[in-house]
Design a protein around this motif. Structure first.
Motif, PDB file in Angstrom:
ATOM      1  N   TYR A 290      -3.027   0.753  -9.787  1.00 40.59           N
ATOM      2  CA  TYR A 290      -2.288   1.743  -8.998  1.00 40.59           C
ATOM      3  C   TYR A 290      -2.310   1.416  -7.509  1.00 40.59           C
ATOM      4  O   TYR A 290      -1.337   1.650  -6.808  1.00 40.59           O
ATOM      5  N   GLY A 291      -3.415   0.878  -7.017  1.00 42.70           N
ATOM      6  CA  GLY A 291      -3.488   0.504  -5.606  1.00 42.70           C
ATOM      7  C   GLY A 291      -2.447  -0.549  -5.254  1.00 42.70           C
ATOM      8  O   GLY A 291      -1.716  -0.418  -4.269  1.00 42.70           O
ATOM      9  N   ALA A 292      -2.367  -1.600  -6.073  1.00 39.77           N
ATOM     10  CA  ALA A 292      -1.375  -2.649  -5.839  1.00 39.77           C
ATOM     11  C   ALA A 292       0.048  -2.112  -6.009  1.00 39.77           C
ATOM     12  O   ALA A 292       0.943  -2.429  -5.224  1.00 39.77           O
ATOM     13  N   LYS A 293       0.254  -1.278  -7.020  1.00 39.59           N
ATOM     14  CA  LYS A 293       1.588  -0.708  -7.286  1.00 39.59           C
ATOM     15  C   LYS A 293       2.048   0.182  -6.136  1.00 39.59           C
ATOM     16  O   LYS A 293       3.175   0.047  -5.638  1.00 39.59           O
ATOM     17  N   GLU A 294       1.178   1.070  -5.689  1.00 36.62           N
ATOM     18  CA  GLU A 294       1.560   2.003  -4.624  1.00 36.62           C
ATOM     19  C   GLU A 294       1.738   1.291  -3.282  1.00 36.62           C
ATOM     20  O   GLU A 294       2.624   1.653  -2.497  1.00 36.62           O
ATOM     21  N   THR A 295       0.918   0.285  -3.016  1.00 37.31           N
ATOM     22  CA  THR A 295       1.078  -0.485  -1.785  1.00 37.31           C
ATOM     23  C   THR A 295       2.396  -1.243  -1.799  1.00 37.31           C
ATOM     24  O   THR A 295       3.138  -1.257  -0.806  1.00 37.31           O
ATOM     25  N   THR A 296       2.724  -1.848  -2.921  1.00 38.51           N
ATOM     26  CA  THR A 296       4.002  -2.566  -3.052  1.00 38.51           C
ATOM     27  C   THR A 296       5.170  -1.610  -2.858  1.00 38.51           C
ATOM     28  O   THR A 296       6.120  -1.921  -2.135  1.00 38.51           O
ATOM     29  N   GLU A 297       5.109  -0.445  -3.496  1.00 34.20           N
ATOM     30  CA  GLU A 297       6.187   0.539  -3.354  1.00 34.20           C
ATOM     31  C   GLU A 297       6.341   1.003  -1.910  1.00 34.20           C
ATOM     32  O   GLU A 297       7.456   1.216  -1.440  1.00 34.20           O
ATOM     33  N   ALA A 298       5.225   1.135  -1.202  1.00 31.03           N
ATOM     34  CA  ALA A 298       5.278   1.574   0.195  1.00 31.03           C
ATOM     35  C   ALA A 298       5.946   0.523   1.087  1.00 31.03           C
ATOM     36  O   ALA A 298       6.643   0.871   2.038  1.00 31.03           O
ATOM     37  N   PHE A 299       5.751  -0.754   0.779  1.00 28.46           N
ATOM     38  CA  PHE A 299       6.309  -1.824   1.601  1.00 28.46           C
ATOM     39  C   PHE A 299       7.700  -2.272   1.174  1.00 28.46           C
ATOM     40  O   PHE A 299       8.349  -3.047   1.888  1.00 28.46           O
ATOM     41  N   LEU A 300       8.188  -1.831   0.024  1.00 27.46           N
ATOM     42  CA  LEU A 300       9.500  -2.278  -0.462  1.00 27.46           C
ATOM     43  C   LEU A 300      10.636  -2.060   0.548  1.00 27.46           C
ATOM     44  O   LEU A 300      11.462  -2.964   0.728  1.00 27.46           O
ATOM     45  N   PRO A 301      10.713  -0.918   1.218  1.00 29.49           N
ATOM     46  CA  PRO A 301      11.800  -0.755   2.195  1.00 29.49           C
ATOM     47  C   PRO A 301      11.774  -1.827   3.292  1.00 29.49           C
ATOM     48  O   PRO A 301      12.825  -2.346   3.681  1.00 29.49           O
TER      49      PRO A 301
END
Length: 71
Positions: free
Chosen positions: A28-39
């Motif tokens: 979840y840490g990697a997933k949420e960090t990736t989602e936060a940086f996608l924009p």
């Protein structure tokens, strides 16, 4: 445990709480960090995601362990 101590990961008993924390951090840490940086990544000409992991983040397969996790 003292700083710099060596941990024998093969002898470490894995509990449900440890497995849950491992999933929260490593999945979840990697997933949420990736989602936060996608924009920001979408604005880049050469977007990159580098995921670094280690053996310490692995879960042991537990036979007869009866719990389900939604991923």
């Amino acid at each position: 445990m003292q700083e710099g101590s060596i941990i024998n990961w093969r002898e470490l008993t894995q509990t449900y709480e440890m497995a849950e924390k491992c999933l929260r951090t490593n999945y979840y840490g990697a997933k949420e960090t990736t989602e936060a940086f996608l924009p920001l990544l979408k604005l880049s000409n050469s977007p990159r995601i580098v995921n670094v992991s280690s053996q310490a983040g692995l879960l042991k397969v537990q036979e007869c362990l009866n719990f389900s996790l939604e991923i």
